[in-house]
Enzyme design. Sequence first.
Site, PDB file in Angstrom:
ATOM      1  N   ARG A   1      42.414  42.073  30.102  1.00  0.00           N
ATOM      2  CA  ARG A   1      42.382  42.052  31.565  1.00  0.00           C
ATOM      3  C   ARG A   1      42.054  43.439  32.088  1.00  0.00           C
ATOM      4  O   ARG A   1      42.274  44.452  31.427  1.00  0.00           O
ATOM      5  CB  ARG A   1      43.718  41.563  32.139  1.00  0.00           C
ATOM      6  CG  ARG A   1      44.906  42.471  31.824  1.00  0.00           C
ATOM      7  CD  ARG A   1      45.309  43.296  33.024  1.00  0.00           C
ATOM      8  NE  ARG A   1      46.430  44.173  32.720  1.00  0.00           N
ATOM      9  CZ  ARG A   1      46.303  45.431  32.349  1.00  0.00           C
ATOM     10  NH1 ARG A   1      45.105  45.950  32.191  1.00  0.00           N
ATOM     11  NH2 ARG A   1      47.355  46.188  32.111  1.00  0.00           N
ATOM     12  N   VAL A   2      41.518  43.463  33.294  1.00  0.00           N
ATOM     13  CA  VAL A   2      41.343  44.699  34.064  1.00  0.00           C
ATOM     14  C   VAL A   2      42.127  44.515  35.344  1.00  0.00           C
ATOM     15  O   VAL A   2      42.037  43.467  35.994  1.00  0.00           O
ATOM     16  CB  VAL A   2      39.858  44.965  34.376  1.00  0.00           C
ATOM     17  CG1 VAL A   2      39.708  46.192  35.280  1.00  0.00           C
ATOM     18  CG2 VAL A   2      39.071  45.181  33.084  1.00  0.00           C
TER      19      VAL A   2
ATOM     20  N   GLU B   1      44.276  50.477  27.209  1.00  0.00           N
ATOM     21  CA  GLU B   1      45.551  50.290  26.526  1.00  0.00           C
ATOM     22  C   GLU B   1      45.466  49.063  25.628  1.00  0.00           C
ATOM     23  O   GLU B   1      45.057  47.987  26.062  1.00  0.00           O
ATOM     24  CB  GLU B   1      46.697  50.103  27.520  1.00  0.00           C
ATOM     25  CG  GLU B   1      48.045  49.945  26.819  1.00  0.00           C
ATOM     26  CD  GLU B   1      49.169  49.574  27.765  1.00  0.00           C
ATOM     27  OE1 GLU B   1      50.097  50.372  27.929  1.00  0.00           O
ATOM     28  OE2 GLU B   1      49.111  48.473  28.346  1.00  0.00           O
TER      29      GLU B   1
ATOM     30  N   GLU C   1      60.637  37.445  28.561  1.00  0.00           N
ATOM     31  CA  GLU C   1      61.278  38.575  29.233  1.00  0.00           C
ATOM     32  C   GLU C   1      60.549  38.922  30.527  1.00  0.00           C
ATOM     33  O   GLU C   1      61.174  39.243  31.552  1.00  0.00           O
ATOM     34  CB  GLU C   1      61.299  39.778  28.289  1.00  0.00           C
ATOM     35  CG  GLU C   1      62.198  40.915  28.749  1.00  0.00           C
ATOM     36  CD  GLU C   1      61.435  42.083  29.296  1.00  0.00           C
ATOM     37  OE1 GLU C   1      62.057  43.064  29.720  1.00  0.00           O
ATOM     38  OE2 GLU C   1      60.184  42.014  29.323  1.00  0.00           O
TER      39      GLU C   1
END
Length: 234
Positions: free
Chosen positions: A56-57, A152, A167
């Site tokens: 994703r961006v 990342e 979570e």
Amino acid sequence: MNDDMRAFAHRMRVEFPRFLMQYRFAVDEMLTKVSILREEFLHLHRYNPIEHVSSRVKSPQSLLEKMARRGVTPDLDQIRSQITDIAGIRITCSFIADTYRVLETLTSQDDVRVLEIKDYIAHPKPTGYKSLHAILEVPVFLSNGAVPVICEVQIRTIAMDFWASLEHKIQYKYQGEIPERLVHELTQASDAAAQLDRQMERLYAEVHGDDPADDAPGVDDDIVRRLWDLARRG
């Protein structure tokens, strides 16, 4: 709208979409690298350590919210240096050993610059979160030359990914203020996921040995004979 604001608005309308486009291209570059690794592992070892890949961006809205939380000014160089998860890839592997293997293979490539690695598998977060996080810089080749862009990469097992997804939903529902009872249960669930990972690793080693790599796939005998004939003619 005064002249300064008009000039700023014009610059952002031109530069901001191009800025985010560079991160989309960085994701494409990393996805290509991961795809090649999957094909190579399957061809050479008849084994694919990668179960699933997502990417994703950050949307402009999500990026602006993070800038506001961190106090980052709307300067593209500042955004680039201070927010390192605009582009993100998540790689889900079968086993713990696979996560380290994939990380090592990706980070050893010559055009990948490693900025930071956080090993939350060996050192989980207090909540029980486990994953490998790598901040990597890859070149994106545009019409006016190469631009280094940060991406990342998160690498985790299926069990870790399932726990992290749960979570995240709980964090979102309680806006970060999770009741103590649920914190305790999340910790227990993290321990159970870790035990499952260890058990699956032992089972795989029992059946296939410690190294998941098999012998390279053979070449058809007819192809070998034809190659031999060509070699003799040379």
